[in-house]
Design a protein around this motif. Structure first.
Motif, PDB file in Angstrom:
ATOM      1  N   VAL A 114      -5.836  -7.926  -3.119  1.00 23.03           N
ATOM      2  CA  VAL A 114      -4.964  -7.064  -2.323  1.00 23.03           C
ATOM      3  C   VAL A 114      -4.692  -5.758  -3.060  1.00 23.03           C
ATOM      4  CG1 VAL A 114      -2.636  -6.856  -1.360  1.00 23.03           C
ATOM      5  CG2 VAL A 114      -3.950  -8.938  -1.007  1.00 23.03           C
ATOM      6  N   ALA A 115      -4.468  -5.825  -4.356  1.00 24.26           N
ATOM      7  CA  ALA A 115      -4.228  -4.609  -5.138  1.00 24.26           C
ATOM      8  C   ALA A 115      -5.456  -3.698  -5.114  1.00 24.26           C
ATOM      9  CB  ALA A 115      -3.874  -4.969  -6.573  1.00 24.26           C
ATOM     10  N   ALA A 136      -5.767  -2.052  -1.637  1.00 24.05           N
ATOM     11  CA  ALA A 136      -4.757  -1.013  -1.465  1.00 24.05           C
ATOM     12  C   ALA A 136      -5.114   0.248  -2.254  1.00 24.05           C
ATOM     13  CB  ALA A 136      -3.389  -1.530  -1.888  1.00 24.05           C
ATOM     14  N   ALA A 162      -6.159   3.810  -0.459  1.00 20.12           N
ATOM     15  CA  ALA A 162      -5.377   5.023  -0.744  1.00 20.12           C
ATOM     16  C   ALA A 162      -6.276   6.132  -1.299  1.00 20.12           C
ATOM     17  CB  ALA A 162      -4.261   4.707  -1.721  1.00 20.12           C
TER      18      ALA A 162
END
Length: 62
Positions: A11-12, A15, A19
């Motif tokens: 998930v990190a 993300a 971005a």
């Protein structure tokens, strides 16, 4: 809830990559440098997330 360290890192990475790509697409095009920056952001997020341990759970699993 038992979230594995793999899910946290994935998930990190998603993300960070999203971005970075959103910033790279601000001008309407995606260059090679933008792609390389996104890859570097994903790898850095994975590495940093993997290095930081999960918070130890208390007696009731909180």
């Amino acid at each position: 809830m038992n979230v594995s360290k793999y899910a946290k890192a994935i998930v990190a990475g998603i993300a960070a990559g999203a971005a970075s790509l959103a910033t790279g697409l601000a001008d309407g095009t995606l260059s090679t440098q933008d792609g390389l920056t996104a890859v570097a952001a994903v790898l850095a997020a994975w590495g940093l997330t993997w290095a930081v341990p999960n918070k130890p759970q208390g007696p009731q699993g909180l």
